[in-house]
Design a protein around this motif. Structure first.
Motif, PDB file in Angstrom:
ATOM      1  N   LEU A   9       0.824  -1.201   0.000  1.00 21.14           N
ATOM      2  CA  LEU A   9       0.000   0.000   0.000  1.00 21.14           C
ATOM      3  C   LEU A   9       0.865   1.261   0.000  1.00 21.14           C
ATOM      4  CD1 LEU A   9      -2.912  -0.790   2.501  1.00 21.14           C
ATOM      5  CD2 LEU A   9      -2.818  -1.137   0.029  1.00 21.14           C
ATOM      6  N   GLU A  10       0.527   2.163  -0.884  1.00 22.86           N
ATOM      7  CA  GLU A  10       1.234   3.436  -0.976  1.00 22.86           C
ATOM      8  C   GLU A  10       0.879   4.330   0.211  1.00 22.86           C
ATOM      9  OE1 GLU A  10       1.467   7.293  -4.030  1.00 22.86           O
ATOM     10  OE2 GLU A  10      -0.066   5.731  -4.295  1.00 22.86           O
ATOM     11  N   GLU A 327     -10.118  -2.454   2.604  1.00 25.13           N
ATOM     12  CA  GLU A 327      -8.872  -2.083   1.921  1.00 25.13           C
ATOM     13  C   GLU A 327      -9.016  -0.776   1.149  1.00 25.13           C
ATOM     14  OE1 GLU A 327      -5.505  -3.977  -1.136  1.00 25.13           O
ATOM     15  OE2 GLU A 327      -7.139  -5.217  -0.363  1.00 25.13           O
ATOM     16  N   ASP A 328     -10.143  -0.549   0.520  1.00 22.89           N
ATOM     17  CA  ASP A 328     -10.324   0.687  -0.257  1.00 22.89           C
ATOM     18  C   ASP A 328     -10.260   1.916   0.648  1.00 22.89           C
ATOM     19  OD1 ASP A 328     -10.542  -0.684  -2.631  1.00 22.89           O
ATOM     20  OD2 ASP A 328     -12.738  -0.714  -2.622  1.00 22.89           O
ATOM     21  N   LYS A 331      -6.646   2.564   1.695  1.00 21.89           N
ATOM     22  CA  LYS A 331      -5.878   3.178   0.605  1.00 21.89           C
ATOM     23  C   LYS A 331      -6.116   4.690   0.549  1.00 21.89           C
ATOM     24  CE  LYS A 331      -5.589  -0.804  -2.529  1.00 21.89           C
ATOM     25  NZ  LYS A 331      -6.052  -1.378  -3.831  1.00 21.89           N
ATOM     26  N   TYR A 334      -4.307   6.307   3.639  1.00 21.05           N
ATOM     27  CA  TYR A 334      -2.851   6.267   3.516  1.00 21.05           C
ATOM     28  C   TYR A 334      -2.313   7.164   2.406  1.00 21.05           C
ATOM     29  CZ  TYR A 334      -2.445   2.296   6.783  1.00 21.05           C
ATOM     30  OH  TYR A 334      -2.471   1.485   7.908  1.00 21.05           O
TER      31      TYR A 334
END
Length: 344
Positions: A9-10, A327-328, A331, A334
């Motif tokens: 993950l960025e 997860e979305d 993202k 983050y």
């Protein structure tokens, strides 16, 4: 633990700091070898920072000068102006040398109004700053003080993003003197308040930034400057815990201020909150009662937070985030929210 591959993950780091060579010299020259009670001034180089970024999948870091800021000698506006301009140029040059890794928040020579207004234009138009890092108080003048109104009007005009950063509590007072009515303005003195005699970063930072943001809200500065955006650091400090108390008390006992609904609306629409420090396991839940995950941004607090602790805090954040978000959403917290805010 979730099946999310967090290593892929960025992250975009909106709360991290540089100790530029000349700024280090200024700190030492003005007696700040142990800023706010810290054991020392940490080492920092662009190369060290980029190495950490690669290890933690941070693609962009927005550098800033941390507390004690650039007003290192009280009531010395010329030195403050010099330090601010010098370090802003240093940060700009670092970003120009590493454009794929760094952006920067410029500092302002607060509380000087003319110097700060000039620096806003110079930092944006000549140096390419992405916004400004302002400490909770500038030698005892708190954000939201009417004396700073022209500066915030200018920031509003330029649609600036301000990263709020805590510092030690400072109180201004008139020095005892034998001046007469014919004398000039009485001399001012500044007192650093730290009643427990432990490093300010452990407790006082949280209180001082909360003071500043409450003052910005109650003074009407936030309402008056609708084009400016604000990032409050450290998951909102202690503001989430006392917001209702402040709003209700101001309305009940003084018949003024901003009511609870309006205060929450302003925080949801005008503020973002970085997650530097230790938002998990507790602070995050208080903050999320006020704003949604769309207002949250990643922050490492490197280099004042050492490399090993940065990695440990990422692990805590990953574990805590997986418990409450998909997860979305993670993202976006983050990296996605920062990309939208800064147009990255």
């Amino acid at each position: 633990m979730s099946s999310i591959n967090f290593k892929s993950l960025e992250r975009i780091d909106v709360h991290c700091h540089a100790i530029t060579p000349k700024y280090r010299e200024y700190l030492i020259q003005t007696g700040h070898e142990n800023p706010d009670g810290m054991p020392s001034i940490p080492e920092w180089t662009p190369e060290q920072h980029i190495s950490l970024m690669k290890e933690t999948n941070i693609t962009t870091s927005i550098l800033s000068i941390s507390t004690p800021g650039t007003y290192l000698q009280p009531f010395n506006s010329s030195l403050t102006k010099e330090i601010t301009r010098t370090t802003n140029i240093e940060l700009s040059e670092i970003c120009a040398a590493h454009p794929s890794h760094f952006r920067f928040f410029a500092s302002l020579p607060l509380p000087s109004v003319p110097d700060s207004i000039a620096e806003i234009d110079y930092a944006f138009d000549t140096l390419g700053a992405i916004g400004f890092c302002v400490l909770s108080n500038a030698n005892g003048v708190y954000m939201g003080d009417p004396a700073l109104d022209p500066i915030f009007d200018k920031l509003n005009e330029r649609k600036a993003i301000l990263h709020m950063h805590p510092t030690s509590c400072k109180i201004l007072s008139h020095a005892h003197s034998h001046t007469t009515a014919s004398d000039s303005e009485p001399e001012m003195q500044m007192t650093v308040v730290n009643p427990l005699r432990i490093p300010s970063g452990l407790l006082e930072y949280m209180f001082d930034e909360t003071r500043a943001v409450v003052n910005l809200l109650l003074s009407g500065t936030i309402t008056r400057c609708p084009e400016a955006k604000f990032i409050m650091s450290h998951a909102g400090c202690v503001l989430p815990y006392i917001l209702e108390r402040v709003a209700v008390a101001m309305q009940t006992f003084f018949g003024g201020g901003v009511d609870s609904y309006e205060m929450r609306r302003l925080l949801r629409e005008r503020f973002y909150f970085d997650l530097a420090g230790l938002p998990w396991p507790d602070m995050i839940h208080a903050l999320l009662r006020i704003v949604g995950p769309d207002r949250l941004l990643y922050g490492s607090d490197y280099c004042w937070t050492p490399t090993g602790l940065v990695k440990t805090l990422i692990e805590k954040m990953d574990e805590g985030a997986a418990d409450i978000w998909d997860e979305d959403t993670i993202k976006e917290v983050y990296a996605g929210n920062a990309k939208k805010l800064f147009g990255l």
